[in-house]
Design a protein around this motif. Structure first.
Motif, PDB file in Angstrom:
ATOM      1  N   ARG A  27       0.741  -1.199  -0.062  1.00 30.91           N
ATOM      2  CA  ARG A  27       0.624  -0.066  -0.321  1.00 30.91           C
ATOM      3  C   ARG A  27       1.157   0.849   0.007  1.00 30.91           C
ATOM      4  O   ARG A  27       0.139   2.609  -0.376  1.00 30.91           O
ATOM      5  N   TYR A 166     -17.657  -0.367  -6.496  1.00 28.41           N
ATOM      6  CA  TYR A 166     -16.197  -0.638  -5.932  1.00 28.41           C
ATOM      7  C   TYR A 166     -16.330  -1.491  -4.873  1.00 28.41           C
ATOM      8  O   TYR A 166     -16.778  -0.944  -3.946  1.00 28.41           O
ATOM      9  N   SER A 168     -13.151  -2.714  -2.140  1.00 34.73           N
ATOM     10  CA  SER A 168     -11.492  -2.127  -1.212  1.00 34.73           C
ATOM     11  C   SER A 168     -10.678  -3.588  -1.589  1.00 34.73           C
ATOM     12  O   SER A 168     -11.476  -4.249  -0.972  1.00 34.73           O
ATOM     13  N   THR A 171      -3.376  -4.757  -2.980  1.00 33.81           N
ATOM     14  CA  THR A 171      -2.305  -4.962  -4.384  1.00 33.81           C
ATOM     15  C   THR A 171      -1.661  -5.740  -4.510  1.00 33.81           C
ATOM     16  O   THR A 171      -0.557  -5.237  -4.337  1.00 33.81           O
ATOM     17  N   GLU A 190      -8.458  -4.526  -4.838  1.00 29.36           N
ATOM     18  CA  GLU A 190      -9.248  -3.686  -5.223  1.00 29.36           C
ATOM     19  C   GLU A 190      -9.841  -3.850  -6.466  1.00 29.36           C
ATOM     20  O   GLU A 190      -9.103  -4.595  -7.570  1.00 29.36           O
ATOM     21  N   HIS A 228      -9.305   9.625  -5.834  1.00 27.36           N
ATOM     22  CA  HIS A 228      -8.702   8.343  -6.170  1.00 27.36           C
ATOM     23  C   HIS A 228      -9.945   7.705  -5.407  1.00 27.36           C
ATOM     24  O   HIS A 228     -10.946   7.579  -4.844  1.00 27.36           O
ATOM     25  N   ARG A 230     -10.124   4.610  -3.947  1.00 24.97           N
ATOM     26  CA  ARG A 230     -10.210   3.817  -2.829  1.00 24.97           C
ATOM     27  C   ARG A 230     -10.728   5.097  -2.185  1.00 24.97           C
ATOM     28  O   ARG A 230     -10.874   4.378  -0.530  1.00 24.97           O
ATOM     29  N   GLY A 233     -14.171   3.351   0.444  1.00 23.52           N
ATOM     30  CA  GLY A 233     -14.631   2.611   0.330  1.00 23.52           C
ATOM     31  C   GLY A 233     -14.825   1.951  -0.287  1.00 23.52           C
ATOM     32  O   GLY A 233     -16.068   2.510  -1.295  1.00 23.52           O
ATOM     33  N   THR A 234     -15.416   0.613  -0.238  1.00 22.20           N
ATOM     34  CA  THR A 234     -16.345   0.195  -0.579  1.00 22.20           C
ATOM     35  C   THR A 234     -17.716   0.107  -1.193  1.00 22.20           C
ATOM     36  O   THR A 234     -18.254   0.392   0.026  1.00 22.20           O
TER      37      THR A 234
END
Length: 291
Positions: A27, A166, A168, A171, A190, A228, A230, A233-234
């Motif tokens: 991250r 999306y 979360s 990576t 993600e 961004h 991210r 969050g989800t």
């Protein structure tokens, strides 16, 4: 031994490759890349693009620009008009991106594989049993974009975007070495499932862009995800009303190499020559629609 050949030797050592690309703080490295890559200061720009071209076999001959403001500009480059014209056959589902084909074939009762001996549940990837129901025994293709490739992705057919989510996640690197070692890797990273409906036949399909280490973001041309993706969050990503796209129209881009997994109903079949390890370009035949 040249520096490039030494780097190739390191890349060929699976243990060292996995250690260097996955055991560092993923991250942190991703955030750092997100801050460095847009810098337009000449020394930073020249050094970062130079390192990228040293590590990767980059071909910029079809890029729309001959000079780049930053590493980010080079990564997310547009191409000269006509460079990725989609297959005009209405029965052909075109590849949404340049890629190396990974696992592909049939989903079997809601399960598919990332490499032989490593399977995962479609519901885990999508975070929703209902969303994956039409593809429990459907067709799928995994498309891996390397760091050197063109990073934009396009509509595989004339379609309407119905829903975007999306999810979360981590990576992890998505290269073959990591896929052989990390179970359910795509379900950990993600990702952003995109549900579309084709004009021809009204078939539903899914495109699932999956982020990876150093990917500072997934962007869409048809929806604003803010600075961004991210952040927040989800969640479901709101659409600005009806979104219709023509075959080959740009849908979005990655800000580094990554993966797209495409799902189609059972009645779709892989195009000739689509098998693991094959390199394909955006617009080429990927699947065939049912008659």
């Amino acid at each position: 031994m040249t520096l490039r050949s030494a780097l190739a030797r390191i890349g060929g050592n699976e243990d060292l490759n996995f250690l260097l690309t996955n055991r560092l703080p993923r991250r942190f490295a991703t955030k750092l890349m997100g801050r460095i890559s847009p810098i337009e200061q000449p020394l930073v720009r020249k050094a970062s693009i130079g390192l990228w071209r040293l590590f990767c076999d980059v071909d910029l001959s079809d890029a729309a620009d001959s000079r780049f403001r930053s590493l980010h500009h080079a990564f997310t480059r547009a191409l000269k008009p006509g460079s990725r014209a989609p297959d005009p056959d209405p029965r052909v589902l075109a590849s949404p991106s340049d890629a190396i084909v990974g696992a592909c074939g049939r989903v079997e009762d809601g399960r598919l594989y990332q490499v032989k001996g490593m399977d995962y549940a479609l519901a885990d990837l999508l975070g929703d049993e209902t969303l994956g129901a039409p593809y429990r025994n459907g067709s799928f293709v995994t498309l891996r974009l390397t760091a050197a490739m063109y990073h934009r992705f396009h509509a595989p057919h004339d379609l309407s975007v119905e829903e975007v989510r999306y999810i979360s996640g981590d990576t992890w690197n998505v290269n073959p070495i990591a896929l052989k070692r990390v179970e359910r890797l795509f379900c950990r990273n993600e990702r952003a499932p995109i549900r579309v409906r084709l004009d021809r036949g009204g078939h539903d399909m899914l495109l699932v862009p999956v982020a990876a280490i150093l990917v500072a973001g997934i962007r869409f041309t048809f929806a604003d995800v803010g600075p961004h993706i991210r952040e927040g969050g989800t969640r479901a990503i709101p659409l600005p009303g009806l979104v219709h796209m023509s075959k080959g129209e740009e849908m979005g881009w990655f800000e580094h190499g990554s993966t797209i997994i495409l799902f189609a109903p059972e009645s779709f079949a892989l195009a000739d020559g689509i098998e693991p390890g094959v390199q394909i370009r955006a617009g080429q035949a990927l699947m065939h629609l049912p008659e």
